[in-house]
Write a protein that holds these residues in place. Structure first.
Motif, PDB file in Angstrom:
ATOM      1  N   GLN A   1       0.006  35.472  57.376  1.00 29.80           N
ATOM      2  CA  GLN A   1      -0.690  36.264  56.530  1.00 29.80           C
ATOM      3  C   GLN A   1      -0.112  35.716  55.135  1.00 29.80           C
ATOM      4  OE1 GLN A   1       0.231  40.548  57.357  1.00 29.80           O
ATOM      5  NE2 GLN A   1      -0.933  40.476  59.233  1.00 29.80           N
ATOM      6  N   ARG A   2       0.857  35.672  54.863  1.00 31.08           N
ATOM      7  CA  ARG A   2       1.506  35.073  53.458  1.00 31.08           C
ATOM      8  C   ARG A   2       0.638  34.008  53.140  1.00 31.08           C
ATOM      9  NH1 ARG A   2       6.462  35.141  54.416  1.00 31.08           N
ATOM     10  NH2 ARG A   2       6.717  33.081  55.020  1.00 31.08           N
TER      11      ARG A   2
ATOM     12  N   TRP B   1      -2.118  32.631  54.587  1.00 30.07           N
ATOM     13  CA  TRP B   1      -3.709  32.797  54.119  1.00 30.07           C
ATOM     14  C   TRP B   1      -3.918  33.481  52.927  1.00 30.07           C
ATOM     15  CZ3 TRP B   1      -8.419  31.535  54.676  1.00 30.07           C
ATOM     16  CH2 TRP B   1      -9.426  32.593  54.398  1.00 30.07           C
ATOM     17  N   ARG B   2      -3.260  34.627  52.635  1.00 33.48           N
ATOM     18  CA  ARG B   2      -3.450  35.296  51.392  1.00 33.48           C
ATOM     19  C   ARG B   2      -3.188  34.517  49.942  1.00 33.48           C
ATOM     20  NH1 ARG B   2      -0.499  41.236  53.075  1.00 33.48           N
ATOM     21  NH2 ARG B   2      -2.266  41.743  54.407  1.00 33.48           N
TER      22      ARG B   2
END
Length: 294
Positions: A99-100, A102-103
């Motif tokens: 997630q890190r 991708w964000r």
């Protein structure tokens, strides 16, 4: 016969021997019984103790095997939960990392675009400048309107004061005094003089009060005796008012008109509160034509 005689001679001895041997046998029988009971009790005690030791040993073995089994089961559960927790922590860490990444990529690509933000901030600053100029113009316009309204109010107030105080130019109160002082003197409450402050019937009221007090103070100590001539022989003492050589006082009967209290509209007599002489009541409070206090 000889044999019978011998038997009869020995019968006492035989009886004694019989009783003696029976008593000895009884004594040995009791000792043997006690010894047998003691041997049996010892043997049975050894058997019971051996059986109890066997039971303890067997119970210890059973408890040992059961406790080892339950410990292994509990340890397996702990290991299972620990492995599940480790797996979940690993999965969460991997998910957070994904997630890190991708964000960060999405924010850098779509949200925090430098050139787009630069254009946006430039447009915002231009809009703010335009709004600020419009607000300043509006504030100046409102200030001009307020000043104009204040001037109109002041002009109306001066006109009103001029209309209310124009008569002071030709009156004896003088045009050189302050308006507030003149108005204060004009609307000053009435101050009756000593001539009118006291009622006209003050003397009459005082005399009535004196008579009432005198009547309350006088005490008649002479006892009234009916059917007797004691009070008839007493000499009559006339009143000082009627026995004076100057004659009775004619106040209230000749010099003043009669009064009928039944026709009064209030409980008290009429009292004058307004000044009867305007000149003396305003002495030292007015201006003359020359502007001096009289």
């Amino acid at each position: 016969m000889a044999t019978l005689a011998r038997l009869q001679a020995r019968s006492k001895f035989v009886a004694q021997q019989y009783y003696f041997r029976n008593s000895v046998v009884d004594i040995f029988r009791k000792k043997e019984y006690d010894a047998a009971v003691k041997i049996q009790s010892w043997f049975r005690g050894c058997q019971v103790r051996a059986h109890i030791r066997n039971l303890h040993r067997v119970a210890t073995i059973i408890q040992k095997w059961w406790r080892s089994y339950s410990g292994r089961q509990e340890y397996q559960l702990i290991v299972k939960f620990a492995s599940c927790a480790m797996k979940m922590n690993l999965y969460n860490a991997m998910a957070v990392r994904i997630q890190r990444r991708w964000r960060g990529y999405r924010i850098r690509k779509y949200c925090f675009n430098y050139f787009y933000l630069k254009e946006y901030l430039k447009a915002v600053s231009e809009t703010n400048d335009a709004i600020r100029e419009a607000l300043e113009e509006f504030a100046e316009m409102k200030e001009r309107e307020e000043k104009k309204a204040d001037l109109e109010r002041e002009e109306k107030k001066r006109d009103y004061q001029a209309r209310k105080t124009h008569y002071l130019l030709s009156t004896k109160q003088g045009p050189f005094r302050d308006i507030t002082e003149v108005l204060e003197q004009r609307y000053k409450p009435l101050e009756p003089t000593l001539w009118v402050a006291e009622p006209i019937s003050e003397l009459k009221v005082a005399r009535e009060e004196f008579r009432r007090q005198e009547w309350m103070r006088d005490v008649n100590d002479n006892m009234f005796l009916p059917f007797s001539s004691y009070h008839k022989n007493k000499k009559y003492t006339p009143l000082m008012h009627s026995s004076s050589k100057y004659g009775p006082n004619s106040y209230g009967s000749q010099h003043f008109r009669d009064e009928n209290p039944k026709k009064w509209i209030c409980d008290k007599d009429f009292q004058t509160v307004l000044p009867s002489f305007d000149l003396f009541s305003k002495y030292g409070k007015l201006y003359s034509k020359a502007g001096q206090i009289i």
